[in-house]
Motif scaffolding. Structure first.
Motif, short mmCIF file in Angstrom:
data_model
loop_
_atom_site.label_atom_id
_atom_site.label_comp_id
_atom_site.label_asym_id
_atom_site.label_seq_id
_atom_site.Cartn_x
_atom_site.Cartn_y
_atom_site.Cartn_z
N ALA A 48 0.84 -1.20 0.00
CA ALA A 48 0.00 0.00 0.00
C ALA A 48 0.88 1.25 0.00
O ALA A 48 0.60 2.23 -0.71
N ALA A 49 1.96 1.21 0.78
CA ALA A 49 2.87 2.36 0.81
C ALA A 49 3.49 2.58 -0.57
O ALA A 49 3.60 3.72 -1.06
N ALA A 50 3.86 1.47 -1.24
CA ALA A 50 4.44 1.58 -2.58
C ALA A 50 3.41 2.13 -3.57
O ALA A 50 3.74 2.93 -4.45
N ALA A 51 2.16 1.71 -3.42
CA ALA A 51 1.11 2.17 -4.33
C ALA A 51 0.92 3.69 -4.19
O ALA A 51 0.67 4.38 -5.19
N ILE A 52 1.05 4.20 -2.97
CA ILE A 52 0.93 5.65 -2.76
C ILE A 52 2.09 6.36 -3.47
O ILE A 52 1.89 7.34 -4.20
N ARG A 53 3.29 5.83 -3.28
CA ARG A 53 4.46 6.45 -3.94
C ARG A 53 4.30 6.42 -5.46
O ARG A 53 4.49 7.42 -6.14
N ASP A 54 3.89 5.27 -5.99
CA ASP A 54 3.76 5.13 -7.45
C ASP A 54 2.66 6.04 -8.00
O ASP A 54 2.71 6.45 -9.16
N GLY A 55 1.67 6.30 -7.18
CA GLY A 55 0.54 7.11 -7.65
C GLY A 55 0.87 8.59 -7.73
O GLY A 55 0.13 9.37 -8.34
N ALA A 56 1.98 8.98 -7.13
CA ALA A 56 2.28 10.42 -7.02
C ALA A 56 2.35 11.10 -8.39
O ALA A 56 1.93 12.25 -8.55
N ALA A 57 2.84 10.39 -9.39
CA ALA A 57 3.05 11.01 -10.70
C ALA A 57 1.74 11.34 -11.42
O ALA A 57 1.75 12.12 -12.37
N THR A 58 0.64 10.77 -10.97
CA THR A 58 -0.61 10.99 -11.72
C THR A 58 -1.66 11.76 -10.92
O THR A 58 -2.84 11.76 -11.27
N VAL A 59 -1.20 12.44 -9.88
CA VAL A 59 -2.22 13.12 -9.06
C VAL A 59 -2.77 14.41 -9.68
O VAL A 59 -3.63 15.06 -9.09
N HIS A 60 -2.31 14.74 -10.88
CA HIS A 60 -2.94 15.88 -11.58
C HIS A 60 -4.32 15.48 -12.12
O HIS A 60 -5.12 16.35 -12.47
N SER A 61 -4.59 14.17 -12.19
CA SER A 61 -5.89 13.71 -12.72
C SER A 61 -6.89 13.48 -11.59
O SER A 61 -6.50 13.06 -10.50
N TYR A 62 -8.16 13.70 -11.87
CA TYR A 62 -9.19 13.33 -10.90
C TYR A 62 -9.21 11.81 -10.75
O TYR A 62 -8.89 11.08 -11.71
N PRO A 63 -9.60 11.34 -9.57
CA PRO A 63 -9.43 9.90 -9.30
C PRO A 63 -10.54 9.00 -9.81
O PRO A 63 -10.91 8.03 -9.15
N LYS A 64 -11.08 9.30 -10.99
CA LYS A 64 -12.26 8.56 -11.41
C LYS A 64 -12.02 7.05 -11.50
O LYS A 64 -12.73 6.26 -10.88
N SER A 65 -10.99 6.64 -12.25
CA SER A 65 -10.85 5.20 -12.43
C SER A 65 -10.34 4.51 -11.16
O SER A 65 -10.76 3.39 -10.86
N ALA A 66 -9.50 5.21 -10.37
CA ALA A 66 -9.03 4.61 -9.11
C ALA A 66 -10.22 4.31 -8.21
O ALA A 66 -10.32 3.26 -7.56
N HIS A 67 -11.16 5.26 -8.21
CA HIS A 67 -12.37 5.15 -7.39
C HIS A 67 -13.20 3.94 -7.83
O HIS A 67 -13.61 3.11 -7.02
N THR A 68 -13.43 3.86 -9.13
CA THR A 68 -14.23 2.75 -9.67
C THR A 68 -13.53 1.41 -9.41
O THR A 68 -14.17 0.44 -8.98
N ASP A 69 -12.23 1.37 -9.64
CA ASP A 69 -11.50 0.11 -9.43
C ASP A 69 -11.63 -0.36 -7.99
O ASP A 69 -11.88 -1.54 -7.73
N LEU A 70 -11.47 0.56 -7.05
CA LEU A 70 -11.53 0.16 -5.64
C LEU A 70 -12.95 -0.27 -5.25
O LEU A 70 -13.14 -1.27 -4.58
N THR A 71 -13.94 0.51 -5.70
CA THR A 71 -15.33 0.17 -5.37
C THR A 71 -15.66 -1.24 -5.87
O THR A 71 -16.25 -2.05 -5.17
N GLU A 72 -15.19 -1.54 -7.10
CA GLU A 72 -15.48 -2.87 -7.65
C GLU A 72 -14.76 -3.96 -6.88
O GLU A 72 -15.31 -5.04 -6.64
#
Ligand code: PMP
Length: 362
Positions: A48-72
């Motif tokens: 989970a810590a690595a996923a946060i680090r890896d996600g840093a490069a894309t935080v200019h985008s709204y979290p639409k797909s991350a949200h959907t992926d997690l909900t599913e």
């Protein structure tokens, strides 16, 4: 012009960071043992810590797909439809969505005393009122249908907490079903399972979905969080699981992008790290048992990642422990002036907490 007077609700977030407390005590923050907020002392899953680090490069985008992926993914884990997952900024955020979905001005909620403060706070923030049922110290804070129904007066939401904070008791599915059955059709029974992974009892989701021989109900919802077993309190991620009849109401009450992209990424990784969850649960079991065996005073049996301990003057004991660098929860804020609550720490932390409390009480 004045803001609304919600002054009596300030206690919940009033706890200070350990660095500030260490400064006040003249200690190195690393010397401080903080066991007051039921956090995971082992931290998050490394994935989970690595996923946060890896996600840093894309935080200019709204979290639409991350949200959907997690909900599913959460829906898959519980075998429900993804629309039944009300993802939120922590369990507290999910409580706010339930308040928004259910409370008209003047409606009330029924909460336990002692109990978790945010149920009442959320109701008040949403122009609701709060009624309480008492869990009696004399019978081990047992959660029974009688205890709850005796105080029930047509509230829109009845809150049960299983495992219960701060007492550690659970509510059986029979109890929950009876409460849901005996309350009005317009009352939702919310079972807060923030500490569910630490207990040996089944989730109340069985009542929502009609699993394992239970009848499916449209008047029970379950609350879950990533703050406890998953060690992600800082990212703020939680959710409610609601009956499918309720699914479309989410779109009317949620904050757009209810959880951040980094939180969603962390949540997805955390759900797959079963080993981290198992290790955490194992360590909590050890710490609970160690505290009940080794503390020189009575502890209440706990199904959570904390133990309630009867100590006499809780404020004095918590203060004396703090001066020795061990922070525990003074349960006076829960209305229990004779108890402290100690979270399960690492083995070193738990041993030190027990030795310190025994020394203070000697
Ligand atoms: N429910 C209970 C019983 C809790 O103790 C807590 C936090 N301590 C929560 C819900 C909310 O947790 P979070 O908002 O961090 O998900």
């Amino acid at each position: 012009m004045q803001p609304r007077d919600l002054s009596d609700h300030a206690v919940y977030a009033a706890g200070r960071g350990s660095e500030e407390v260490a400064r006040e005590l003249g200690l190195d923050p690393a010397e401080l043992v903080t066991l007051s907020s039921n956090e995971n002392p082992h931290g998050p899953s490394p994935a989970a810590a690595a996923a946060i680090r890896d996600g840093a490069a894309t935080v200019h985008s709204y979290p639409k797909s991350a949200h959907t992926d997690l909900t599913e993914r959460i829906a898959e884990r519980w075998a429900v439809e993804s629309e039944q997952v009300w993802l939120a900024n922590g369990g507290d955020g999910a409580l706010d969505y339930l308040s928004r979905a259910l409370l008209d001005p003047g409606d009330s909620v029924l909460v336990s005393r002692p109990g978790f403060a945010y149920y009442g706070m959320s109701a008040r923030y949403h122009h609701g009122r709060v009624n309480t049922y008492e869990l009696a110290q004399s019978n081990g804070f047992a959660q029974t249908p009688e205890t709850v129904l005796e105080s029930y007066d047509g509230e829109r939401i009845v809150y049960l907490t299983s495992p219960h904070n701060p007492t550690g008791t659970t509510a059986s599915l029979d109890t929950i079903e009876e409460i849901a059955e005996e309350t009005d059709d317009e009352t939702l029974t919310v079972v807060d399972e923030a500490y569910g992974e630490f207990a040996d009892v089944p989730s109340a989701l069985a009542l929502v979905e009609g699993q394992d021989g239970w009848d499916a109900r449209d008047d029970v919802a379950v609350l879950r969080t990533f703050s406890k077993v998953y060690g992600l309190a800082g990212v703020r991620l939680g959710y409610a699981l609601v009956p499918d009849e309720w699914a479309e109401a989410y779109a009317r009450v949620n904050t757009p992008f209810a959880a951040s992209a980094l939180a969603c990424r962390a949540g997805l990784a955390a759900l797959d790290d079963h080993e981290h969850v198992e290790e955490t649960v194992e360590s909590v079991r050890w710490a609970r048992e160690f505290m009940s065996d080794e503390l020189d005073v009575e502890t209440y049996p706990s199904a959570g990642n904390f133990v309630l301990v009867e100590v006499g003057d809780a404020t004095a004991v918590a203060e004396a422990a703090k001066r020795r660098g061990v922070i525990v929860r003074d349960c006076s804020s829960f209305g229990l002036s004779n108890c402290i609550r100690i979270s399960c720490g690492t083995e070193t932390e738990t041993r030190r907490a027990v030795a310190t409390i025994n020394e203070v009480l000697a």
